[in-house]
Design a protein around this motif. Structure first.
Motif, PDB file in Angstrom:
ATOM      1  N   CYS A  18       4.665 -26.902 -18.445  1.00  0.00           N
ATOM      2  CA  CYS A  18       4.649 -26.695 -16.995  1.00  0.00           C
ATOM      3  C   CYS A  18       6.044 -26.428 -16.436  1.00  0.00           C
ATOM      4  N   GLU A  41     -10.239 -24.231 -13.424  1.00  0.00           N
ATOM      5  CA  GLU A  41      -9.868 -23.985 -12.025  1.00  0.00           C
ATOM      6  C   GLU A  41      -8.975 -25.108 -11.494  1.00  0.00           C
ATOM      7  N   LYS A  58       3.761 -22.833  -9.357  1.00  0.00           N
ATOM      8  CA  LYS A  58       3.519 -21.617 -10.132  1.00  0.00           C
ATOM      9  C   LYS A  58       2.708 -20.625  -9.310  1.00  0.00           C
ATOM     10  N   VAL A  61      -5.446 -24.806 -12.910  1.00  0.00           N
ATOM     11  CA  VAL A  61      -4.710 -23.762 -12.188  1.00  0.00           C
ATOM     12  C   VAL A  61      -4.245 -24.298 -10.834  1.00  0.00           C
ATOM     13  N   GLU A  62      -5.113 -25.011 -10.147  1.00  0.00           N
ATOM     14  CA  GLU A  62      -4.767 -25.595  -8.848  1.00  0.00           C
ATOM     15  C   GLU A  62      -3.585 -26.556  -8.984  1.00  0.00           C
ATOM     16  N   ALA A 112       0.153 -19.680 -13.467  1.00  0.00           N
ATOM     17  CA  ALA A 112      -0.757 -20.806 -13.661  1.00  0.00           C
ATOM     18  C   ALA A 112      -1.879 -20.446 -14.630  1.00  0.00           C
ATOM     19  N   MET A 113      -2.403 -19.232 -14.510  1.00  0.00           N
ATOM     20  CA  MET A 113      -3.473 -18.786 -15.425  1.00  0.00           C
ATOM     21  C   MET A 113      -2.955 -18.735 -16.862  1.00  0.00           C
ATOM     22  N   GLU A 120      -0.269 -17.745  -9.136  1.00  0.00           N
ATOM     23  CA  GLU A 120      -1.591 -17.761  -9.768  1.00  0.00           C
ATOM     24  C   GLU A 120      -1.531 -17.160 -11.172  1.00  0.00           C
ATOM     25  N   THR A 121      -0.763 -16.096 -11.340  1.00  0.00           N
ATOM     26  CA  THR A 121      -0.629 -15.451 -12.651  1.00  0.00           C
ATOM     27  C   THR A 121       0.026 -16.392 -13.656  1.00  0.00           C
ATOM     28  N   MET A 124      -2.537 -22.307 -18.115  1.00  0.00           N
ATOM     29  CA  MET A 124      -3.872 -22.885 -18.312  1.00  0.00           C
ATOM     30  C   MET A 124      -4.487 -22.365 -19.612  1.00  0.00           C
TER      31      MET A 124
END
Length: 104
Positions: free
Chosen positions: A71, A39, A51, A42-43, A56-57, A53-54, A60
């Motif tokens: 990144c 988590e 990024k 992702v943050e 970032a996931m 959320e998609t 990650m």
């Protein structure tokens, strides 16, 4: 190439071509560890690297499964700043998250 120009203080007619080079580019990478939460990674990806959320996931999961995740690619100054921000955020939360940069 740039426009030719006369060099001040040189013989008239001495002309150099202005050489403009693209700035060096650097990959910013996140590295897996056994303590930093998914988590939090992702943050960091959303806050520092902008990024979704998609996105970032997906990054990650790359960090989690492959040990490293890309990144983004930036100029040296931007890459250094982002690495610093990641380390600063991780320290605040007592996570050992490691971020590095390497020339493309």
């Amino acid at each position: 190439m740039g426009e030719p120009f006369e060099v001040p203080g040189s013989d008239p007619g001495t002309v150099l071509e202005e050489q403009l080079q693209e700035p060096r580019q650097y990959k910013v990478l996140l590295h897996n560890d056994d303590y930093t939460s998914m988590e939090f990674v992702v943050e960091v990806l959303m806050d520092v690297f902008g990024k979704t959320e998609t996105e970032a996931m997906a990054i990650m999961m790359s960090v989690h499964e492959k040990g490293v995740g890309l990144c983004g690619i930036y100029t040296a100054e931007v890459a250094e700043t982002k690495v610093h921000l990641v380390h600063q955020m991780a320290r605040k939360q007592s996570f050992p998250l490691r971020c590095s940069m390497e020339e493309v």
